[in-house]
Design a protein around this motif. Structure first.
Motif, PDB file in Angstrom:
ATOM      1  N   GLY A  90       0.824  -1.200   0.000  1.00 40.71           N
ATOM      2  CA  GLY A  90       0.000   0.000   0.000  1.00 40.71           C
ATOM      3  C   GLY A  90       0.859   1.251   0.000  1.00 40.71           C
ATOM      4  N   GLY A  91       0.234   2.368  -0.197  1.00 38.01           N
ATOM      5  CA  GLY A  91       0.952   3.636  -0.194  1.00 38.01           C
ATOM      6  C   GLY A  91       1.752   3.845  -1.467  1.00 38.01           C
ATOM      7  N   ARG A  92       2.611   4.805  -1.434  1.00 39.73           N
ATOM      8  CA  ARG A  92       3.416   5.187  -2.592  1.00 39.73           C
ATOM      9  C   ARG A  92       4.647   4.288  -2.687  1.00 39.73           C
ATOM     10  NH1 ARG A  92       3.374  10.476  -5.042  1.00 39.73           N
ATOM     11  NH2 ARG A  92       5.031  10.479  -6.578  1.00 39.73           N
ATOM     12  N   VAL A  93       4.971   3.863  -3.901  1.00 38.59           N
ATOM     13  CA  VAL A  93       6.109   2.993  -4.141  1.00 38.59           C
ATOM     14  C   VAL A  93       7.021   3.660  -5.161  1.00 38.59           C
ATOM     15  CG1 VAL A  93       6.836   0.760  -5.042  1.00 38.59           C
ATOM     16  CG2 VAL A  93       4.749   0.925  -3.690  1.00 38.59           C
ATOM     17  N   THR A  94       8.302   3.623  -4.926  1.00 36.10           N
ATOM     18  CA  THR A  94       9.268   4.155  -5.878  1.00 36.10           C
ATOM     19  C   THR A  94       9.880   3.003  -6.653  1.00 36.10           C
ATOM     20  OG1 THR A  94       9.786   5.996  -4.405  1.00 36.10           O
ATOM     21  CG2 THR A  94      11.405   5.486  -6.121  1.00 36.10           C
ATOM     22  N   VAL A  95       9.906   3.125  -7.973  1.00 35.62           N
ATOM     23  CA  VAL A  95      10.472   2.103  -8.841  1.00 35.62           C
ATOM     24  C   VAL A  95      11.792   2.629  -9.392  1.00 35.62           C
ATOM     25  CG1 VAL A  95      10.132   0.755 -10.939  1.00 35.62           C
ATOM     26  CG2 VAL A  95       8.186   1.252  -9.444  1.00 35.62           C
ATOM     27  N   ARG A  96      12.841   1.878  -9.224  1.00 31.19           N
ATOM     28  CA  ARG A  96      14.152   2.270  -9.722  1.00 31.19           C
ATOM     29  C   ARG A  96      14.272   1.891 -11.198  1.00 31.19           C
ATOM     30  NH1 ARG A  96      20.157   0.271  -8.380  1.00 31.19           N
ATOM     31  NH2 ARG A  96      19.407  -1.574  -9.425  1.00 31.19           N
ATOM     32  N   VAL A  97      14.771   2.794 -12.023  1.00 29.52           N
ATOM     33  CA  VAL A  97      14.970   2.554 -13.450  1.00 29.52           C
ATOM     34  C   VAL A  97      16.439   2.763 -13.770  1.00 29.52           C
ATOM     35  CG1 VAL A  97      14.387   3.320 -15.776  1.00 29.52           C
ATOM     36  CG2 VAL A  97      12.626   3.277 -14.004  1.00 29.52           C
ATOM     37  N   VAL A  98      17.032   1.797 -14.451  1.00 29.35           N
ATOM     38  CA  VAL A  98      18.435   1.870 -14.838  1.00 29.35           C
ATOM     39  C   VAL A  98      18.497   1.794 -16.362  1.00 29.35           C
ATOM     40  CG1 VAL A  98      20.685   0.734 -14.669  1.00 29.35           C
ATOM     41  CG2 VAL A  98      19.131   0.705 -12.720  1.00 29.35           C
ATOM     42  N   PRO A  99      19.147   2.769 -17.020  1.00 29.63           N
ATOM     43  CA  PRO A  99      19.251   2.698 -18.485  1.00 29.63           C
ATOM     44  C   PRO A  99      19.944   1.405 -18.913  1.00 29.63           C
ATOM     45  CG  PRO A  99      19.945   4.851 -17.688  1.00 29.63           C
ATOM     46  CD  PRO A  99      19.775   3.959 -16.481  1.00 29.63           C
ATOM     47  N   GLY A 100      19.459   0.797 -19.988  1.00 28.62           N
ATOM     48  CA  GLY A 100      19.992  -0.476 -20.460  1.00 28.62           C
ATOM     49  C   GLY A 100      21.322  -0.360 -21.172  1.00 28.62           C
ATOM     50  N   LEU A 101      21.829  -1.499 -21.583  1.00 28.41           N
ATOM     51  CA  LEU A 101      23.139  -1.566 -22.231  1.00 28.41           C
ATOM     52  C   LEU A 101      23.211  -0.751 -23.509  1.00 28.41           C
ATOM     53  CD1 LEU A 101      23.783  -5.395 -21.793  1.00 28.41           C
ATOM     54  CD2 LEU A 101      24.818  -3.521 -20.511  1.00 28.41           C
ATOM     55  N   GLY A 102      22.102  -0.648 -24.240  1.00 31.26           N
ATOM     56  CA  GLY A 102      22.123   0.065 -25.514  1.00 31.26           C
ATOM     57  C   GLY A 102      21.881   1.550 -25.393  1.00 31.26           C
ATOM     58  N   ALA A 103      21.655   2.069 -24.176  1.00 29.32           N
ATOM     59  CA  ALA A 103      21.353   3.495 -23.990  1.00 29.32           C
ATOM     60  C   ALA A 103      22.607   4.336 -24.169  1.00 29.32           C
ATOM     61  CB  ALA A 103      20.766   3.730 -22.611  1.00 29.32           C
ATOM     62  N   ARG A 104      22.420   5.525 -24.711  1.00 25.38           N
ATOM     63  CA  ARG A 104      23.529   6.469 -24.841  1.00 25.38           C
ATOM     64  C   ARG A 104      23.808   7.090 -23.474  1.00 25.38           C
ATOM     65  NH1 ARG A 104      20.916   8.121 -30.228  1.00 25.38           N
ATOM     66  NH2 ARG A 104      22.058   6.765 -31.636  1.00 25.38           N
ATOM     67  N   PRO A 105      25.023   7.626 -23.261  1.00 28.01           N
ATOM     68  CA  PRO A 105      25.397   8.124 -21.932  1.00 28.01           C
ATOM     69  C   PRO A 105      24.427   9.127 -21.322  1.00 28.01           C
ATOM     70  CG  PRO A 105      27.316   8.038 -23.353  1.00 28.01           C
ATOM     71  CD  PRO A 105      26.117   7.715 -24.210  1.00 28.01           C
ATOM     72  N   TYR A 106      23.842  10.041 -22.103  1.00 33.06           N
ATOM     73  CA  TYR A 106      22.955  11.061 -21.551  1.00 33.06           C
ATOM     74  C   TYR A 106      21.522  10.565 -21.388  1.00 33.06           C
ATOM     75  CZ  TYR A 106      21.563  11.443 -26.422  1.00 33.06           C
ATOM     76  OH  TYR A 106      21.124  11.153 -27.682  1.00 33.06           O
ATOM     77  N   GLU A 107      21.228   9.377 -21.840  1.00 30.94           N
ATOM     78  CA  GLU A 107      19.859   8.860 -21.832  1.00 30.94           C
ATOM     79  C   GLU A 107      19.275   8.777 -20.419  1.00 30.94           C
ATOM     80  OE1 GLU A 107      16.562   7.129 -24.047  1.00 30.94           O
ATOM     81  OE2 GLU A 107      18.247   8.398 -24.556  1.00 30.94           O
ATOM     82  N   GLY A 108      20.081   8.432 -19.418  1.00 31.95           N
ATOM     83  CA  GLY A 108      19.576   8.252 -18.062  1.00 31.95           C
ATOM     84  C   GLY A 108      18.917   9.491 -17.493  1.00 31.95           C
ATOM     85  N   GLN A 109      19.552  10.662 -17.630  1.00 30.91           N
ATOM     86  CA  GLN A 109      18.979  11.895 -17.074  1.00 30.91           C
ATOM     87  C   GLN A 109      17.708  12.292 -17.819  1.00 30.91           C
ATOM     88  OE1 GLN A 109      22.546  13.322 -18.083  1.00 30.91           O
ATOM     89  NE2 GLN A 109      23.556  12.772 -16.168  1.00 30.91           N
ATOM     90  N   ARG A 110      17.697  12.163 -19.139  1.00 30.50           N
ATOM     91  CA  ARG A 110      16.518  12.518 -19.929  1.00 30.50           C
ATOM     92  C   ARG A 110      15.352  11.597 -19.571  1.00 30.50           C
ATOM     93  NH1 ARG A 110      13.934  11.161 -24.143  1.00 30.50           N
ATOM     94  NH2 ARG A 110      15.323   9.487 -24.749  1.00 30.50           N
ATOM     95  N   LEU A 111      15.648  10.318 -19.444  1.00 29.32           N
ATOM     96  CA  LEU A 111      14.614   9.348 -19.096  1.00 29.32           C
ATOM     97  C   LEU A 111      14.067   9.613 -17.688  1.00 29.32           C
ATOM     98  CD1 LEU A 111      13.028   6.879 -19.984  1.00 29.32           C
ATOM     99  CD2 LEU A 111      14.899   5.454 -19.139  1.00 29.32           C
ATOM    100  N   ALA A 112      14.934   9.980 -16.753  1.00 26.32           N
ATOM    101  CA  ALA A 112      14.499  10.278 -15.385  1.00 26.32           C
ATOM    102  C   ALA A 112      13.517  11.448 -15.377  1.00 26.32           C
ATOM    103  CB  ALA A 112      15.707  10.588 -14.500  1.00 26.32           C
TER     104      ALA A 112
END
Length: 159
Positions: A90-112
């Motif tokens: 119950g309540g609010r849950v935070t899901v962690r997301v990690v950019p995959g192997l094929g992602a470009r270096p800046y992809e993580g911040q944009r995706l976040a």
């Protein structure tokens, strides 16, 4: 019947599991286990592929689950799993997301930044969930097989 507690159920007795008041699923543990034919070492059901479990599909009214041989253990009706061992629900849950192997270096911040504007819907199962919010945009990158949970495009305009 309360949750997280052992109960004695006699042959022919009916067990009813009501609707969950919190969390996403209910689990029923049976001494001796559910005795279906293992598929790839598991007795679980993968309904999307129609394999495993009782018949490859969801349980329906009237299904009878075969129970495995009892293992030697003391009967302990009333025994329960302590609150410290239970996973909070119950309540609010935070899901962690990690950019995959094929992602470009800046992809993580944009995706976040994009993921901060979406939420999970109730349309979910053990395999995946649907997101609600603005469509995610993806930078084309190399295609690799997925082995961990992955955000995938599903048709046009959905995510």
């Amino acid at each position: 019947m309360g949750t997280w507690t052992a109960y004695r159920v006699r042959a022919g007795q009916q067990v009813s599991v009501g609707r969950a008041r919190s969390g996403a699923r209910s689990y029923l543990a049976v001494r001796g286990g559910i005795d279906t034919t293992p598929f790839l070492g598991s007795r679980s059901t993968y309904t999307a592929a129609g394999i495993g479990g009782l018949s490859g599909g969801p349980l329906v009214a009237g299904d009878a689950l075969p129970i495995g041989a009892e293992v030697a253990s003391p009967e302990r009706p009333g025994a329960h799993i302590g609150a410290g061992l239970r996973q909070a629900s119950g309540g609010r849950v935070t899901v962690r997301v990690v950019p995959g192997l094929g992602a470009r270096p800046y992809e993580g911040q944009r995706l976040a930044r994009q993921l901060a504007r979406v939420s999970m819907t109730a349309q979910a199962d053990r395999i995946g969930c649907r997101l609600d919010g603005p469509p995610l945009t993806f930078v084309e990158s190399m295609s690799l097989p997925t082995v961990l949970p992955t955000i995938q495009r599903h048709g046009t305009g959905t995510h």
